[in-house]
Scaffold this motif. Structure first.
Motif, PDB file in Angstrom:
ATOM      1  N   ILE A  35      35.663  33.244  41.537  1.00  0.00           N
ATOM      2  CA  ILE A  35      36.665  34.395  42.111  1.00  0.00           C
ATOM      3  C   ILE A  35      37.397  34.078  41.624  1.00  0.00           C
ATOM      4  CG2 ILE A  35      38.521  35.029  44.580  1.00  0.00           C
ATOM      5  CD1 ILE A  35      35.677  33.376  45.942  1.00  0.00           C
ATOM      6  N   GLY A  36      38.893  32.980  41.110  1.00  0.00           N
ATOM      7  CA  GLY A  36      39.609  33.134  40.886  1.00  0.00           C
ATOM      8  C   GLY A  36      39.733  33.520  39.606  1.00  0.00           C
ATOM      9  N   SER A  37      39.284  33.487  38.549  1.00  0.00           N
ATOM     10  CA  SER A  37      38.844  33.908  37.209  1.00  0.00           C
ATOM     11  C   SER A  37      38.367  35.944  37.534  1.00  0.00           C
ATOM     12  CB  SER A  37      37.616  33.347  36.354  1.00  0.00           C
ATOM     13  OG  SER A  37      36.216  33.641  37.417  1.00  0.00           O
ATOM     14  N   ALA A  38      37.565  35.981  38.341  1.00  0.00           N
ATOM     15  CA  ALA A  38      37.324  37.986  38.776  1.00  0.00           C
ATOM     16  C   ALA A  38      38.926  38.451  39.277  1.00  0.00           C
ATOM     17  CB  ALA A  38      36.261  37.441  39.695  1.00  0.00           C
ATOM     18  N   GLY A  39      39.902  37.716  40.069  1.00  0.00           N
ATOM     19  CA  GLY A  39      40.550  38.330  40.154  1.00  0.00           C
ATOM     20  C   GLY A  39      41.829  38.429  38.965  1.00  0.00           C
ATOM     21  N   LEU A  40      41.472  37.296  37.619  1.00  0.00           N
ATOM     22  CA  LEU A  40      42.339  37.928  36.593  1.00  0.00           C
ATOM     23  C   LEU A  40      41.658  38.710  35.668  1.00  0.00           C
ATOM     24  CD1 LEU A  40      44.053  34.223  35.445  1.00  0.00           C
ATOM     25  CD2 LEU A  40      45.302  36.778  36.956  1.00  0.00           C
ATOM     26  N   ALA A  41      40.257  38.977  35.739  1.00  0.00           N
ATOM     27  CA  ALA A  41      39.320  39.782  34.897  1.00  0.00           C
ATOM     28  C   ALA A  41      40.008  40.914  35.062  1.00  0.00           C
ATOM     29  CB  ALA A  41      38.165  39.020  35.019  1.00  0.00           C
ATOM     30  N   GLY A  70      43.337  54.631  40.602  1.00  0.00           N
ATOM     31  CA  GLY A  70      43.562  54.149  40.270  1.00  0.00           C
ATOM     32  C   GLY A  70      44.244  52.460  41.243  1.00  0.00           C
ATOM     33  N   ALA A  71      44.583  53.370  42.170  1.00  0.00           N
ATOM     34  CA  ALA A  71      45.011  52.585  43.301  1.00  0.00           C
ATOM     35  C   ALA A  71      43.954  50.922  43.661  1.00  0.00           C
ATOM     36  CB  ALA A  71      46.066  53.250  44.682  1.00  0.00           C
ATOM     37  N   LEU A  72      42.473  51.996  44.063  1.00  0.00           N
ATOM     38  CA  LEU A  72      41.496  52.241  45.225  1.00  0.00           C
ATOM     39  C   LEU A  72      40.989  50.907  43.978  1.00  0.00           C
ATOM     40  CD1 LEU A  72      38.981  53.163  46.645  1.00  0.00           C
ATOM     41  CD2 LEU A  72      37.641  53.286  44.250  1.00  0.00           C
ATOM     42  N   LEU A  73      41.166  50.427  42.829  1.00  0.00           N
ATOM     43  CA  LEU A  73      41.302  50.047  42.315  1.00  0.00           C
ATOM     44  C   LEU A  73      41.869  48.432  42.022  1.00  0.00           C
ATOM     45  CD1 LEU A  73      40.203  51.074  38.504  1.00  0.00           C
ATOM     46  CD2 LEU A  73      38.579  51.154  40.556  1.00  0.00           C
ATOM     47  N   LEU A  74      42.908  48.572  42.142  1.00  0.00           N
ATOM     48  CA  LEU A  74      43.495  47.631  42.358  1.00  0.00           C
ATOM     49  C   LEU A  74      44.104  46.826  44.030  1.00  0.00           C
ATOM     50  CD1 LEU A  74      45.508  45.654  40.829  1.00  0.00           C
ATOM     51  CD2 LEU A  74      46.909  47.450  41.753  1.00  0.00           C
ATOM     52  N   GLY A  75      42.854  48.059  44.501  1.00  0.00           N
ATOM     53  CA  GLY A  75      43.312  47.509  46.309  1.00  0.00           C
ATOM     54  C   GLY A  75      42.352  46.569  46.484  1.00  0.00           C
ATOM     55  N   VAL A  76      40.513  46.974  45.900  1.00  0.00           N
ATOM     56  CA  VAL A  76      39.208  46.182  45.906  1.00  0.00           C
ATOM     57  C   VAL A  76      40.025  44.917  45.638  1.00  0.00           C
ATOM     58  CG1 VAL A  76      37.999  45.829  44.893  1.00  0.00           C
ATOM     59  CG2 VAL A  76      38.292  48.073  45.123  1.00  0.00           C
ATOM     60  N   ILE A  77      41.295  44.509  44.188  1.00  0.00           N
ATOM     61  CA  ILE A  77      41.055  43.264  43.578  1.00  0.00           C
ATOM     62  C   ILE A  77      42.432  43.011  45.125  1.00  0.00           C
ATOM     63  CG2 ILE A  77      42.263  42.409  42.839  1.00  0.00           C
ATOM     64  CD1 ILE A  77      42.066  44.273  40.080  1.00  0.00           C
ATOM     65  N   VAL A  78      43.393  43.140  45.272  1.00  0.00           N
ATOM     66  CA  VAL A  78      43.749  42.806  46.033  1.00  0.00           C
ATOM     67  C   VAL A  78      43.412  42.099  47.487  1.00  0.00           C
ATOM     68  CG1 VAL A  78      46.161  43.164  47.627  1.00  0.00           C
ATOM     69  CG2 VAL A  78      46.207  43.530  45.776  1.00  0.00           C
ATOM     70  N   GLY A  79      42.564  43.503  48.370  1.00  0.00           N
ATOM     71  CA  GLY A  79      41.622  42.860  49.273  1.00  0.00           C
ATOM     72  C   GLY A  79      40.642  42.129  49.434  1.00  0.00           C
ATOM     73  N   GLY A  80      39.922  42.464  48.097  1.00  0.00           N
ATOM     74  CA  GLY A  80      38.867  41.063  47.565  1.00  0.00           C
ATOM     75  C   GLY A  80      39.038  39.332  47.575  1.00  0.00           C
ATOM     76  N   ILE A  81      39.955  39.393  46.915  1.00  0.00           N
ATOM     77  CA  ILE A  81      40.333  38.257  46.437  1.00  0.00           C
ATOM     78  C   ILE A  81      40.502  37.498  48.254  1.00  0.00           C
ATOM     79  CG2 ILE A  81      42.353  36.795  45.931  1.00  0.00           C
ATOM     80  CD1 ILE A  81      42.980  38.167  43.617  1.00  0.00           C
ATOM     81  N   PHE A  82      41.429  38.053  49.324  1.00  0.00           N
ATOM     82  CA  PHE A  82      41.399  37.114  50.082  1.00  0.00           C
ATOM     83  C   PHE A  82      39.604  36.667  50.897  1.00  0.00           C
ATOM     84  CE2 PHE A  82      45.448  38.970  49.128  1.00  0.00           C
ATOM     85  CZ  PHE A  82      46.658  37.628  49.380  1.00  0.00           C
ATOM     86  N   VAL A  83      39.360  38.093  51.009  1.00  0.00           N
ATOM     87  CA  VAL A  83      38.060  38.142  52.006  1.00  0.00           C
ATOM     88  C   VAL A  83      37.056  37.055  51.085  1.00  0.00           C
ATOM     89  CG1 VAL A  83      35.842  39.475  51.860  1.00  0.00           C
ATOM     90  CG2 VAL A  83      37.543  40.814  52.638  1.00  0.00           C
ATOM     91  N   ALA A  84      37.354  37.319  49.958  1.00  0.00           N
ATOM     92  CA  ALA A  84      36.291  36.219  49.003  1.00  0.00           C
ATOM     93  C   ALA A  84      36.797  34.300  49.138  1.00  0.00           C
ATOM     94  CB  ALA A  84      36.074  36.907  47.323  1.00  0.00           C
ATOM     95  N   LEU A  85      38.303  34.456  48.897  1.00  0.00           N
ATOM     96  CA  LEU A  85      38.804  33.156  49.013  1.00  0.00           C
ATOM     97  C   LEU A  85      37.971  32.718  50.165  1.00  0.00           C
ATOM     98  CD1 LEU A  85      41.511  33.791  47.054  1.00  0.00           C
ATOM     99  CD2 LEU A  85      39.998  32.261  46.649  1.00  0.00           C
ATOM    100  N   SER A  86      39.136  33.280  51.549  1.00  0.00           N
ATOM    101  CA  SER A  86      38.710  32.673  52.430  1.00  0.00           C
ATOM    102  C   SER A  86      37.334  32.351  53.174  1.00  0.00           C
ATOM    103  CB  SER A  86      39.329  33.876  54.212  1.00  0.00           C
ATOM    104  OG  SER A  86      38.872  35.061  54.526  1.00  0.00           O
ATOM    105  N   MET A  87      35.993  33.573  52.621  1.00  0.00           N
ATOM    106  CA  MET A  87      35.368  32.979  52.880  1.00  0.00           C
ATOM    107  C   MET A  87      34.470  31.860  52.121  1.00  0.00           C
ATOM    108  SD  MET A  87      33.038  37.100  53.485  1.00  0.00           S
ATOM    109  CE  MET A  87      33.935  38.109  54.681  1.00  0.00           C
ATOM    110  N   THR A  88      34.277  31.529  50.880  1.00  0.00           N
ATOM    111  CA  THR A  88      34.046  30.646  50.214  1.00  0.00           C
ATOM    112  C   THR A  88      34.066  29.534  50.739  1.00  0.00           C
ATOM    113  OG1 THR A  88      35.097  31.204  48.412  1.00  0.00           O
ATOM    114  CG2 THR A  88      33.251  32.359  48.227  1.00  0.00           C
TER     115      THR A  88
END
Lengths: 721, 721
Positions: free
Chosen positions: B500-506, B635-653
């Protein structure tokens, strides 16, 4: 200025309604001696809570007020004090009424369902009208004083800073009330269950358990005082921010300036009138037991009557619906820029001409959003629909599947409100730019009186049921209070959805105030708010982190505070065996005071998070990458908190409500009913949902706004310092 | 071009390692007949899964390939096919090795802990090296072909689109593998438990239960095939996006262009060498049972050896560490702008001169982030630290408090990784602008071979334990496999944190590719990515919603698919009483095929979400507010997915891992041990954590990237169409 006076009069009307209605409620019968004894214990507990909570808040408040005075001057400090005190007053009176109406509701329910409903709903309505009325008075009177006797221009820096100070005062009380109240109510709830049901083996509502009274007090602390402070704050912030935006965005309005500044106040005032009328429509049909229907009837009357009244006030204020605001007066700004400076260009778009009709339509959209959010929340938390039923069904296969389904529903429940808010943003922005969003938010909040009434009704009926049970009243009474209480669960959930939706829009208005304020304070700063700026991404990430961290702290706090409750109750039982024997009265106030202490202790660190985060982020990024990036990161942080916070808050409150009602649904005889394995699983889900919906979730609202307001204050301090 | 050949050779080295090592592993003893019988059932099941899953994916893949060909041409379509096929190959071979090594690990554990560790870890390392090697080969060979035989310039549109197509192919497989695999594994797990333990009353690992084999297959499907596809994709996306950014951002590099394009490939190649060396250091000390220590020794050797090797390849590629990239060549761009055009200004900053040293330091930061994320994840999911212990303690007071504390930890666990990622973004951006972030991500991913090895080790030992149990091997063997398996839980959690960390940077690199690509395709579009643009806010909100909705769908899908499993097993039991009697073999393949079918059916809708959302948002916003706002919202959607997704993925795993190990911690004899009330509560937490950590959480990774890649493809299609 006449318009402001009208708003003040309408605000006073709400206060008068509160006094008159509270006399009516308090004059009704308070039941037999046993009932009064129990009610007295709850009142005693509530007093203990209010005393310690407000003492602590007062100390913090004085310190903060002094800081605001030192860094920002006397006007913002005065605003802060007014906002803080009136927010406290609304919560204080509301709670006092609430803990006196519970027993009267139980007593009235002996005569009939309608009688019980009348007392309980009026008790809620008192809190509701006080919230809306005092909030409106706070802004209107302060604004009148600054513009009238003090002689400041309506769009002067003094007025803007004063309104921001006012909002800050309300917000600080709000986060304490919400978080402290949330920790209190759930710590008492969980603690009472653990030590009473599990250890001592006594039933849930047994007066021998010293924590049981704390539990009853907690209902009021959370859903009456907490929600009152929350919506008082959202009201003040929204209406205040709309006025601040008007002052910042709409330059050169001439004669329209004063009416445009007063218009949000008038809309608030108009809806107080419709809310008061609406309360009288909360009546059951002949022989009907559809309590929820009665509630909705009242809400619908308020919302529908608000439409013509908002039309009238806009018409009166602007001297006709076709009056153009902004339009031609700003063409010079547009012409002065070469079209490449995005900030200026954005500005010119935002104020590029709209009419009274535009503001009217935006207000209607605000009303529509309110209605739809209530409907969506009911869908996700009501026992008649798929979500709650799916959780109930999942309970059949165990605790784990109940929780999994509940979490899935809580995640899913964010979708429709988000799409609704997005649609609202787009539509209102198309109609009147940023001012359109601000007017939608104002119209939403204008209904606060009615909505808080629905919410504050909850703890009254909840307590009424407990009192009926403990006082051993006839089963038919308990049946009636149960009917009333079941609706309370839904209205509590619905109000939370409304609070978060409106907070989201309010926060966007605050964010707009931040960017325009920034442009005004630092006209030479070339702040790059573009998503391509990595410091913006950094700010968004850190902002979105705040609600997560805040939620984690709130949830662990409940666990720790519940542990303190368990210890105290054990000590009381050990110290005086007469308590268990029923010969001596437990020291309720001591337990309440202890939970209060624990809750206050636990709320300090999380409350500091939204206050300190903007300051730290600004200074750290400024140090690393310069002030312009510091401003950019701070702005992005604000938006990150909103974007992250809305989802955390929506999912937690809807999820918690759904779990709660899934348990109720099973208790109503589905999937094996009370005592079945499915019921046990549903109890687990309900326990999980408790801190979700009553502690962490709702406290995210004030957190979002505090972050934004602190940023505004930081700008002002940087500019003057 | 020589540099690309070196990368190809190093990629082949990884493949050779895979073949050699798999011969070694497969030549070791496969245990007694009973063991082989069970293993055969798992292999049979795995075959059934692979057959159906890849058949379905192939159909979807062909359709998508045709669409890519129609809208974008032959080169992106070819890239898509290569990416898709090689991703499939890595997962296919990896899983085949995995389901053959489990029984060999059990057999080897009879001789000793080290022997078992060697087999299991080598099995994992085969998958790991194939992932890294094939991913590197895919990019390097395709790039070589386009630039060499086809004669395109290294920074031509053909190469860029080809690399994006390659990434899309890998991503599409990845989301299917991740989501389908995640639903499969948890549906089988939950279904087997419900029908086996609860209904039929047979133990957990009983071969009579047809779903038990599906459960064992599921371990491999999730953590071997799923993770392999996930990291293959992240690898291809990251290295590809770094090359695309190089082509888009660094204009006028002259002789440095080719080396700069090849450098990310070389870093990947270098780390394959160090990863291979590292695998030989995974050895227990004399008499030691510290399996985790052995793993970390291997990882540490790899990471430390990578430092000088990365230094060498940068030195070789650029002809010295002081070589300046970008600097003077871009002054003309800076001079040409008047400083008001933010897009251009950002561009000039991004390429405003950095040296080989800068890239080296950024790579080191990437390695450091990898190490720290592993450490943080272990802190949050390891049994030695506060988080897991606090959940275990909370289990004493019941199911509810266990889940509450687990949720609190899952929320909290997002903080440190986020701060780490933020610090990484700031530091690398200061060093070398966007290219710095890209190099940090590339270095992180370069270690994928070693990290996947740690992860793919997990299901091997998990199955080995099950086989030892079912085959009735000596308790001492089970003890050893338990030791190996306990570590597997941690490595699985750790790898997810890394992914997830690497996916966030990617994803951030992809987002940068979107904005630069946009500037190149639509030079006249004045897209306002500023947070002040309401369509940006709309995009952010909708983007942040996607992971929530996706997570909700994933979690409910598990419930439904588990229901299908229950039905199938009931039918098998009813149809052939010999199964329960132990006289006839259940039809394992049928259950596996059914779970596969259910998983594939369930994964379709959620998989479409990230594919369709960018397209819908772009067109809807364009329709309402014009193309420029459409681009901004997208463009904002893309960043929103990243910002929202990192937290969902990190907290769940992290939360899921913590719940899992809290149960293990109690089973180790704390808080009452196995069978206690605390243990029952911990089992509930573990059940809740399962779809969190194995279904919804990890699938968020590919979802984030698919959204970004689809946006890139959309841009290309709009530009050419």
């Amino acid at each position: 200025m006449d318009l402001v006076f009208i708003a003040i009069v309408l605000g006073l009307l709400a206060v008068v309604y509160g006094f008159v209605t509270s006399r009516q409620v308090l004059s009704s019968g308070a039941g037999n001696e046993k009932m009064q004894e129990i009610a007295a214990a709850i009142q005693e507990g509530a007093q203990a809570y209010l005393k310690r909570q407000y003492t602590t808040i007062a100390i913090v408040g004085v310190v903060v007020a002094v800081l605001v005075f030192i860094f920002l001057g006397i006007i913002p400090a005065t605003g802060f004090v007014i906002g803080a005190i009136l927010s406290g007053v609304a919560g204080f009176i509301g709670m006092n009424i609430s803990v006196r109406s519970n027993v009267r509701t139980a007593a009235a329910a002996q005569s009939g369902l309608q009688q019980g409903l009348t007392i309980a709903f009026r008790a809620g309505a008192i809190t509701g009208m006080l919230v809306a009325g005092l909030a409106l008075l706070a802004i209107a009177v302060f604004f009148w004083y600054l513009v009238g006797p003090s002689g400041h221009a309506p769009n002067s820096r003094e007025v803007i800073d004063g309104l921001v100070g006012l909002a800050f005062g309300a917000s600080l009380i709000s986060i304490f009330a919400r978080l402290g109240g949330g920790i209190f109510t759930k710590a008492a709830d969980v603690g009472a269950d653990l030590v009473g049901k599990v250890e001592a083996g006594i039933p849930e509502d047994d007066p021998r358990n010293p924590a049981v009274i704390a539990d009853n007090v907690g209902d009021n602390v959370g859903d009456c005082a907490g929600m009152a402070a929350d919506l008082f704050e959202t009201y003040v912030v929204t209406v205040g921010a709309t006025m601040v935006l008007t002052a910042l965005l709409l330059k050169g309005l001439g004669d329209l300036l004063m009416p445009m500044m007063a218009l949000p106040l008038l809309i608030g005032g108009a809806c107080i009138v419709t809310s008061i009328i609406g309360t009288y429509f909360v009546k059951l049909g002949k022989g009907s037991t559809n309590v929820m229907g009665a509630m909705y009837k009242g809400f619908l009357v308020t919302a529908l009557l608000s439409i013509p009244l908002i039309w009238i006030v806009i018409n009166v204020a602007l001297g006709g619906m076709d009056t153009v605001i902004g339009g031609s007066t700003v063409t010079e700004i547009v012409a002065a820029t070469d079209g490449t400076n995005l900030a200026e260009e954005g500005l010119s778009e935002q104020i590029g001409g709209f009419t009274g009709w535009s503001l009217f339509y935006c207000s209607l959209i605000g009303l529509a959003i309110t209605g739809l959010i209530i409907w969506i929340t009911e869908y996700y938390t009501g026992t008649n629909y798929r979500p709650v039923k799916s959780i109930a069904k999942a309970s059949e296969t165990g605790h784990g599947t109940n929780v999994i389904q509940g979490l899935a529903i809580s995640l899913e429940s964010t979708a429709l409100p988000t799409i609704l808010i997005v649609a609202g943003i787009i539509a209102t922005f198309q109609l009147a730019g940023l001012m359109g969003i601000a007017y939608a938010a104002t119209a939403m909040l204008a209904l606060a009186g009615m909505v808080v009434a629905l919410d504050a009704y909850g703890p009254v009926t909840d307590n009424a049921g407990g009192i009926a049970e403990m006082a051993g009243l006839d089963d038919s009474v308990r049946e009636k209070t149960d009917l009333l209480d079941a609706v309370g669960n839904t209205t509590k959930a619905v109000t939370k959805g409304y609070a978060i939706g409106s907070a989201g829009l309010a926060a966007l208005v605050l964010f707009a105030a931040y960017t325009t304020d920034l442009a005004e304070f630092f006209p030479n700063a070339d702040v790059d708010f573009s998503l391509e700026n990595p410091y913006v991404i950094v700010g968004l990430l850190l902002g979105a982190l705040l609600p997560y961290l805040f939620g984690a702290m709130g949830m662990t706090a409940v666990g720790r505070a519940a542990g303190d409750v368990v210890k105290d109750v054990r000590e009381q039982f050990a110290g005086d065996p007469g308590i268990m024997a029923g010969t001596s009265k437990p020291n309720y106030a001591r337990t309440v005071d202890l939970v209060t202490k624990a809750a206050i202790k636990e709320m300090i660190v999380p409350s500091m998070l939204p206050v300190l985060a903007p300051i730290v982020v600004y200074y750290v990024i400024t140090l690393i990458a310069g002030q312009e990036n510091g401003f950019a990161a701070l702005g992005a942080l604000l938006l990150g908190v909103i974007v992250g916070g809305i989802f955390v808050a929506l999912s937690m409150t809807a999820g918690g409500g759904a779990w709660d009602n899934a348990k109720k649904y099973i208790e109503d005889g589905h999937h094996g009913g009370k005592g079945s394995e499915a019921h046990k699983a549903a109890v687990t889900g309900d326990t999980v949902g408790d801190p979700y919906k009553d502690t962490a979730g709702p406290a995210v609202n004030p957190m979002i706004k505090i972050t934004n307001i602190v940023a505004l204050l930081l700008l002002a301090a940087l500019a003057t310092g």
